[in-house]
Design an enzyme around this catalytic site. Sequence first.
Site, PDB file in Angstrom:
ATOM      1  CG  ASN A  10      52.277-118.560 -51.530  1.00  0.00           C
ATOM      2  OD1 ASN A  10      53.426-118.923 -51.805  1.00  0.00           O
ATOM      3  ND2 ASN A  10      51.340-118.403 -52.451  1.00  0.00           N
ATOM      4  CD1 TRP A  11      56.710-117.068 -46.870  1.00  0.00           C
ATOM      5  CD2 TRP A  11      58.730-118.046 -46.833  1.00  0.00           C
ATOM      6  NE1 TRP A  11      57.019-117.353 -45.562  1.00  0.00           N
ATOM      7  CE2 TRP A  11      58.250-117.946 -45.506  1.00  0.00           C
ATOM      8  CE3 TRP A  11      59.991-118.628 -47.048  1.00  0.00           C
ATOM      9  CZ2 TRP A  11      58.991-118.419 -44.407  1.00  0.00           C
ATOM     10  CZ3 TRP A  11      60.718-119.097 -45.957  1.00  0.00           C
ATOM     11  CH2 TRP A  11      60.214-118.985 -44.660  1.00  0.00           C
ATOM     12  CE  LYS A  12      51.449-114.902 -53.506  1.00  0.00           C
ATOM     13  NZ  LYS A  12      50.498-113.944 -54.069  1.00  0.00           N
ATOM     14  CG  HIS A  95      48.496-119.291 -55.580  1.00  0.00           C
ATOM     15  ND1 HIS A  95      48.574-118.213 -56.432  1.00  0.00           N
ATOM     16  CD2 HIS A  95      48.417-118.789 -54.325  1.00  0.00           C
ATOM     17  CE1 HIS A  95      48.548-117.105 -55.702  1.00  0.00           C
ATOM     18  NE2 HIS A  95      48.456-117.418 -54.430  1.00  0.00           N
ATOM     19  CD  GLU A  97      50.451-115.252 -57.451  1.00  0.00           C
ATOM     20  OE1 GLU A  97      51.413-115.890 -56.988  1.00  0.00           O
ATOM     21  OE2 GLU A  97      49.900-114.307 -56.828  1.00  0.00           O
ATOM     22  CD  GLU A 167      45.284-117.230 -51.846  1.00  0.00           C
ATOM     23  OE1 GLU A 167      45.860-116.780 -50.851  1.00  0.00           O
ATOM     24  OE2 GLU A 167      45.880-117.500 -52.906  1.00  0.00           O
ATOM     25  N   GLY A 173      47.500-109.419 -53.820  1.00  0.00           N
ATOM     26  CA  GLY A 173      48.576-108.481 -54.114  1.00  0.00           C
ATOM     27  C   GLY A 173      48.096-107.113 -54.565  1.00  0.00           C
ATOM     28  CB  SER A 213      45.121-107.608 -49.675  1.00  0.00           C
ATOM     29  OG  SER A 213      45.608-107.434 -50.995  1.00  0.00           O
ATOM     30  N   GLY A 234      50.343-113.663 -48.432  1.00  0.00           N
ATOM     31  CA  GLY A 234      51.465-113.484 -49.349  1.00  0.00           C
ATOM     32  C   GLY A 234      52.426-112.438 -48.797  1.00  0.00           C
ATOM     33  N   GLY A 235      52.273-111.212 -49.274  1.00  0.00           N
ATOM     34  CA  GLY A 235      53.196-110.114 -48.945  1.00  0.00           C
ATOM     35  C   GLY A 235      53.592-110.007 -47.484  1.00  0.00           C
TER      36      GLY A 235
HETATM   37  P1  13P Z   1      48.877-111.242 -50.800  1.00  0.00           P
HETATM   38  O1  13P Z   1      48.701-111.483 -49.323  1.00  0.00           O
HETATM   39  O2  13P Z   1      50.202-110.657 -51.145  1.00  0.00           O
HETATM   40  O3  13P Z   1      47.710-110.507 -51.393  1.00  0.00           O
HETATM   41  O4  13P Z   1      48.874-112.708 -51.491  1.00  0.00           O
HETATM   42  C1  13P Z   1      47.859-113.575 -51.222  1.00  0.00           C
HETATM   43  C2  13P Z   1      48.212-114.899 -51.791  1.00  0.00           C
HETATM   44  O5  13P Z   1      48.168-115.092 -52.989  1.00  0.00           O
HETATM   45  C3  13P Z   1      48.639-115.965 -50.864  1.00  0.00           C
HETATM   46  O6  13P Z   1      48.715-117.191 -51.516  1.00  0.00           O
END
Ligand code: 13P
Length: 251
Positions: A10-12, A95, A97, A167, A173, A213, A234-235
């Site tokens: 997920n590149w956000k 998600h 967020e 998640e 994050g 993470s 994510g990251g």
């Molecule tokens: P991180 O891997 O940056 O913690 O993000 C997880 C995430 O929200 C993937 O959708």
Amino acid sequence: MARKSFIAGNWKMHKTIAESKALAQAIKEAQNKNNADIMVAPVFTSLNAVAEVLKGSNVIVSAQDCFYEEKGAFTSQIAPNQVKDAGATCVILGHSERRSLFGDTNEILNKKVKAVLAQGLRVVYCVGETLQERESEKTISVIQQQIEGGLKGFTTQDLKDLVIAYEPVWAIGTGKTATPEQAQEVHKAIRNILEQKFDKDFAQQVRILYGGSVKTDNVDAIMAKEDVDGVLVGGQSLVAEQFIRIINYNK
Ligand code: 13P
């Protein structure tokens, strides 16, 4: 039951079109030793460019969200058929967020799931508890509500390609990963919820990803757990080398 592993990035809100294309190209060319399903979710502005790069490959292209209406006066929103038109075959919905920052409730998500499935697109449906909910032992009941609410009114046939992502909000994050044991415990509980709501076959067949993470140095232990079928990253999905290591997790 053998479930094919599913590794998703997920590149956000990251990357220009050129950067997105370069990352997609690197993933397309990468080794995939576990023969996993691989998915990437770029921002809307890069969706079509990434889909073009990944044409003819097995990498799944996903949007990070979309609206539930088909068209109309909904400034800024993107409809499921527009996501499909851009070349994506999947949408991430729910998600944390989106839930916490943009007001996506289980009711709204139920409409989004319906609209996305109506276009023949796959859904990755996210669930997860906050730290406060975990500490007050509400993890499973919160996830139950998210599943009951978001997936209300569908048959197992409607949801045959469904992927669920667990998640925990406190692990996203933050660098704090759920332990493999914590992930396994919740994934198993999710399968129980699915079995009660639908049936045993369905619960055994749905793939459940862990997100929060996930890193090159913890993916192997997480993927070793019985009910963990993949990861939503994510990251570390933003750097080709790291994401490719995650794709090629060691069994
Ligand atoms: P991180 O891997 O940056 O913690 O993000 C997880 C995430 O929200 C993937 O959708």
